[in-house]
Design an enzyme around this catalytic site. Sequence first.
Site, short mmCIF file in Angstrom:
data_model
loop_
_atom_site.label_atom_id
_atom_site.label_comp_id
_atom_site.label_asym_id
_atom_site.label_seq_id
_atom_site.Cartn_x
_atom_site.Cartn_y
_atom_site.Cartn_z
N SER A 71 1.45 60.08 70.18
CA SER A 71 2.32 59.41 69.21
C SER A 71 2.59 57.98 69.62
O SER A 71 2.65 57.07 68.78
CB SER A 71 3.63 60.18 69.07
OG SER A 71 3.42 61.49 68.59
N ASP A 82 -0.27 59.90 63.03
CA ASP A 82 -0.29 59.27 64.35
C ASP A 82 -1.52 59.71 65.14
O ASP A 82 -2.14 58.92 65.85
CB ASP A 82 0.98 59.58 65.14
CG ASP A 82 1.24 61.07 65.31
OD1 ASP A 82 0.65 61.89 64.59
OD2 ASP A 82 2.06 61.43 66.18
#
Length: 625
Positions: free
Chosen positions: A308, A478
């Site tokens: 992320s 992501d």
Amino acid sequence: MLCNLVKIMNKTKNTLNLFIQRFLLLVIIYQLIRVGFYLYNQSFFPEINSKVFIGGLLFDLSALGYINLLFAILHLIPGKFQQNKTYQKFLFTSFFLVNGIFMCMNFIDYEYFRFVGRRSSFSMITAEGMTNEIGGLIVSYFVDYWQIPLFMATTLILFWFLLKRIKFQNIKSSSTLKSSVTLFLILGLLFAAGRGVGRKPLRIVDASKYGPIGTSALVLNTPFTVMKTLSKKENLKEKHYFDDKEAAAIFNPIQTFNYETANKKNVVLLILESFGRENIQRGQTPFLDSLITKSYFFENGFANGKLSIDAVPSTISSVPSLMNKSFISSSYAVNNIYGLPKILKDNGYNTSFFHGAFNGSQNFDQYAAVAGFDKYYGKNEYKGPESFDGKWGVFDEDFLQFFAKELTSFKQPFFTTLFTISSHAPFTIPKKYKGKFPKGTTEIHESIAYSDFALKKFFESAKKMPWYNNTIFVITSDHTSSTGEEPKYKNNVGKFRIPILFYVPGNETMVGINEKNFQQIDILPSLMDYLQLNTKIISYGKSYQSTQDFVVNYLDNVYNLEMGDFYLAFDGTKTLGLYNWKKDPLLKTNLTDKEPKTKEKMERFIKAYIQSFNHRVSKNELTIQ
């Protein structure tokens, strides 16, 4: 084999034999743990050979050599105290505890490897950037992946049992001179094992020399990677494949945009947690699937990282993750960057970053400040119904509603980024929705379906807002998730496949499918062209209007380059493989010898790309001076 080992153990007569037998026991157990790692993640390693385990032995010896230097001294330093039962019990217990702790690190990666595609680093083990979440996540980890603590416990019991069988009650010490010579000899051997044989010390990157592409994590062990990443500083080394002029001719990150009039629409960038390509258009995401048909969709979209924290600098600053340490948590995170927040602020935009997790989570608030966002909204700033998921922060549905209301208070034009959280492990959804969404076939699917529902509710609210029709929505994931069922999502191409789309309400010219390779770092230059802004930037991506067709990412010390239909794996020195990934999605046929011109072209490009990236990042030259 273990029975014979036990018999040998019982013949212990002196401190040297004692240490050697204990050390060899560790070597054998590490190899067994590697076999377990392979069996647990077998679908990710469709092709292995004996070199994987030979290389694994070298890395095990390196880790164990360093870990046990002190124990070598404690075992072999001469003196009558060696025959003291209390001392020997202390030595036994400390040897078990210290080595047991390092041993258990390997089991963390049994499951975590599926998320990140590589062994853990020191920052991961220490939960850097996740101080508030780590307590709840550890509990969830042991509950959801109960097999892992079971494997840990079984291995520790086996280690204890076999260690006890190595008798130490009747140890005989040698003469002082002989013991001293032995001590220095063993220390020398351990240093040699720790360093590795060769001109340079053994490095994480060296794992790629053993076995097929994508098997580095199997070659390595977690204690080794943790020790090698203890330093917070990521030292990018300058590369000089070409002289500067030739390198710039092959790839130049300086891009100039010139327009007579601007198209200053609001920009809403939505980063969806774990919405990998393998999780959409399969029945779990009905809203996103429908939105794709009304959008400009990049069929071959790619992430530039596996974490992320890799997605944020990639999407907002056009900086890929080409290091073993994530850019956002490296020493380079404070580099001067002219990304979307600063560019758009210079063009009169209000800027903000929203993330429903604890403030400080994954260092997003710090990077948002460095990147130039005006305001950061985390769990602390959230206003709405009680909605804590018990682990990460505010459930997506409520945080997205809060987000929509806040945007209405912003002066237009605005640029805002929101990062969702609910489809992150442990995949918690509100109790009121239990049973509402399809469970799917893997553990993430229910939470993906919930987040898709939350996204739908957000757009229903947004449509009523005065800013909606003057906005371009950029939606991306992501990274991919950990549990893709299809084999094509488990290699170095599929591990990065994500949806990316531009949705512009009422604009039919921005509806369609783009087949070119597109990546997160392409979002920034694409927005420069769409918004028609006059600017000059450093970007490692390219605009959606560009004729270029490349994607670059990095995993486990391998640079991955997709260019057109071909995929090249490059280790920084040589090409590891060349494949037509569209015709051969499982990467079965290596075309290195059959496509020499393609290999040469792609190798020249990736070399120039790496040379530019390493130089500009290490020298803090990511802005136009």
